[in-house]
Motif scaffolding. Structure first.
Motif, short mmCIF file in Angstrom:
data_model
loop_
_atom_site.label_atom_id
_atom_site.label_comp_id
_atom_site.label_asym_id
_atom_site.label_seq_id
_atom_site.Cartn_x
_atom_site.Cartn_y
_atom_site.Cartn_z
N ASN A 327 15.68 40.50 -21.68
CA ASN A 327 15.00 39.56 -22.91
C ASN A 327 15.58 39.88 -23.98
OD1 ASN A 327 12.47 39.78 -20.97
ND2 ASN A 327 11.03 41.42 -23.07
N TRP A 328 16.84 39.89 -23.87
CA TRP A 328 17.56 39.67 -25.05
C TRP A 328 18.95 39.24 -24.73
CZ3 TRP A 328 15.68 39.60 -29.98
CH2 TRP A 328 15.11 40.91 -30.45
N LEU A 329 19.03 38.72 -23.78
CA LEU A 329 19.77 38.07 -23.42
C LEU A 329 20.01 36.44 -23.95
CD1 LEU A 329 20.36 38.53 -19.06
CD2 LEU A 329 22.38 38.78 -21.61
N PRO A 330 21.03 35.67 -24.79
CA PRO A 330 20.91 34.28 -24.73
C PRO A 330 20.75 33.78 -23.96
CG PRO A 330 22.36 35.74 -25.64
CD PRO A 330 22.60 36.96 -24.94
N LEU A 331 19.95 33.24 -24.49
CA LEU A 331 19.05 31.32 -23.30
C LEU A 331 20.62 30.33 -22.87
CD1 LEU A 331 16.03 30.98 -24.43
CD2 LEU A 331 16.56 32.61 -23.30
N ILE A 357 16.69 24.78 -29.64
CA ILE A 357 16.44 26.38 -28.95
C ILE A 357 17.11 27.85 -29.64
CG2 ILE A 357 18.33 26.93 -27.47
CD1 ILE A 357 19.13 24.52 -26.29
N ARG A 358 18.28 27.59 -30.53
CA ARG A 358 18.74 29.02 -31.85
C ARG A 358 16.87 29.06 -32.19
NH1 ARG A 358 22.07 24.57 -33.91
NH2 ARG A 358 24.36 25.23 -32.95
N LYS A 359 15.79 28.56 -32.62
CA LYS A 359 14.68 29.11 -33.13
C LYS A 359 13.81 29.31 -32.05
CE LYS A 359 14.29 25.40 -36.72
NZ LYS A 359 14.06 24.24 -36.95
N VAL A 360 14.18 29.36 -30.56
CA VAL A 360 12.82 30.33 -29.52
C VAL A 360 13.21 31.64 -29.96
CG1 VAL A 360 13.14 30.26 -26.79
CG2 VAL A 360 13.48 28.23 -27.63
N ASP A 361 11.90 32.23 -29.61
CA ASP A 361 11.71 33.57 -29.51
C ASP A 361 12.02 33.73 -28.25
OD1 ASP A 361 10.97 36.28 -30.20
OD2 ASP A 361 9.12 35.33 -29.94
N ARG A 362 13.13 34.52 -28.17
CA ARG A 362 13.05 34.63 -26.98
C ARG A 362 13.32 36.60 -26.11
NH1 ARG A 362 17.95 36.35 -29.84
NH2 ARG A 362 19.30 37.50 -28.43
N ASN A 363 12.89 37.24 -26.99
CA ASN A 363 12.15 38.48 -26.12
C ASN A 363 10.92 38.39 -25.58
OD1 ASN A 363 11.97 41.61 -26.90
ND2 ASN A 363 11.27 41.66 -28.10
#
Length: 490
Positions: A327-331, A357-363
């Motif tokens: 879940n924490w891998l960069p996109l 893209i920088r602002k995406v909550d990726r977790n």
């Protein structure tokens, strides 16, 4: 099935015969696992005789094998529309639903078959198996709601894990990955041996702690006179990963790499691949990069083998910890502010910027639409504009979409992976959208070359190195995959 032939009007005897001939040819390609050629011929058969359910059913299974879940779903539904009694079409639609994580919709298909064929033991068994999966997932969700605050990485007690005297494998030094450790680990894995669980857990905990501090879009700087390498999907093909390092040198501060997602699943040495890659990430954090792929997700890992492999080689708890880490891998990664690299592709909207893209909550697990989903799932198409995805997730984007995105963001080109290519790579959209795929003879069946891209920091001109598959121990791909899925795809 013939009774449905009036669906789109009469078909001449000549066309019916021609369609059968095309289907038989397609079946031969299918047996040789040449699914693209099979699809072409099934499509021609459908053009000759669009009223025959089996043609759609056969094209559906071919698309399933290529992970074109959206197309597989559409074909299976069309086959069902033409012949409500065509059991295989329900199974194939169910397989497509399951591959997309839509287990309840799959269950509906099995339920229908058991109702219309109450004495069909096979249908009953598949319904029961699917029902078990649905219940298990519901149970896991219920537990995860109860344990929302529980962080698996924090709950691991490394101190309680002892290293047995008989363990002869590599060890961390003062709890840290060293070059000696990784070098020994790679050799150890070649002998099909297993890293001690204490070290495995420590690597995962440390990688998670590092990744949590990273942005969703990582900026990479490459000096003018320095080389940089981008690799595509590895998919658990450990011995081919070792071949990349043999051809291109081990990762180091002077030989940086970016691995662009799909490190695991399908290939049955996924555990070996991911611990090798994560070890290099810890050893050279500023010179070794990893993007999330659509297979670094729970649904894919559940179906395509990674979760089964981790549980078999270690524990279900470790499989859960992997989900937490992924879940924490960069996109995405941006090289020298000029080349954007992501696993899947571009977007269904025109106005997306690098800042978005920088602002995406990726977790989290990827949603079914939006920036995060499309970065992991989208594919280029030769036609202008956009189309619904053949995969059933993300979108397909044309050369105009790529050109507009590059212009808006001041970029030269994009690199993506996600699709098998015969040569290991493909240039699309006037060379502005490059696909790189690094798993040769994918799943031991596709016969494709693998490739990686090298460039220097000054001109970022992509150079392609291609290679064939190397031998591996006799463990078949998908050995740990959900046996239920392979049963549906027969």
């Amino acid at each position: 099935m013939a009774s449905n032939e009036e669906t789109t009007g009469p078909v001449s005897k000549e066309d019916i015969e021609a369609a059968e001939k095309l289907k038989n040819e397609a079946n031969e390609y299918f047996k040789k696992q040449n699914y693209n050629s099979a699809i072409e011929l099934y499509t021609k058969a459908i053009e000759k005789n669009p009223n025959h359910a089996v043609y759609y059913g056969n094209r559906s299974i071919s698309n399933l094998r290529l992970e074109n879940f959206g197309y597989a779903l559409g074909d299976a539904s069309k086959a069902i529309e033409l012949d409500r009694g065509y059991t295989k079409a329900y199974y194939r639609r169910a397989a497509a639903h399951m591959s997309l994580g839509k287990y309840k919709l799959a269950l509906k298909d099995f339920e229908y078959v058991t109702k219309v064929r109450p004495n069909d033991q096979d249908a009953k068994m598949k319904f029961n198996e699917c029902n078990k999966i649905v219940k298990k997932i519901a149970f896991e969700k219920a537990i995860s709601v109860d344990k929302k605050e529980v962080n698996i990485a924090d709950s691991i007690n490394l101190e309680s894990m002892t290293i047995e005297d008989e363990y002869e494998g590599p060890g961390l030094e003062d709890g840290k990955v060293t070059l000696k450790f990784v070098t020994e680990l790679m050799e150890f894995y070649k002998q099909q041996k297993k890293l001690h669980k204490k070290y495995a857990y420590k690597i995962l905990i440390d990688v998670k702690a590092y990744l949590q501090k990273q942005p969703s879009l990582v900026d990479i700087k490459v000096a003018d006179d320095k080389k940089f390498t981008v690799c595509g999907d590895i998919h658990g093909q450990y011995y081919d990963l070792m071949n990349i390092f043999a051809l291109n040198g081990l990762p180091s501060e002077t030989n940086p790499y970016l691995f662009n997602g799909d490190f695991v699943d399908r290939g049955s040495f996924s555990v070996e691949c991911i611990f090798t890659l994560f070890s290099f990430k810890l050893l050279f954090p500023n010179h070794f990069f990893m993007s999330r792929g659509n297979h670094e997700t729970l649904d894919m890992n559940r179906m395509y083998g990674f979760r089964g492999e981790v549980t078999s080689k270690y524990t279900a708890q470790m499989a859960d910890l992997f989900t937490e880490v992924y879940n924490w891998l960069p996109l995405a990664h941006c090289i020298n502010s000029r080349v954007l690299v992501m696993h899947g592709g571009l977007f269904s909207k025109d106005d997306i910027t690098l800042d978005d893209i920088r602002k995406v909550d990726r977790n989290k697990q990827p949603p079914e639409d939006g920036i995060m989903c499309e970065l992991l799932w989208s594919d280029p198409q030769p036609m202008m504009g956009r189309a619904p995805s053949k995969r059933g997730v993300g979108c397909q984007f044309g050369p105009d979409v790529t050109a507009n995105f590059l212009q808006r963001n001041g970029l030269d080109y994009v690199i993506r992976s996600h699709e098998v290519k015969n040569d290991g790579y493909e240039l699309a959209h006037d060379g502005k959208c490059i696909t790189v795929f690094s798993a040769p003879n994918y799943c031991d069946t596709m016969g494709n070359l693998g490739a990686f891209i090298t460039m220097n920091g000054k001109d970022l001109e992509p150079n392609f190195t291609t290679y064939e598959a190397v031998p591996h121990p006799d463990v078949k791909p998908m050995a740990y995959a959900n046996s239920f899925l392979s049963m549906l795809c027969q």
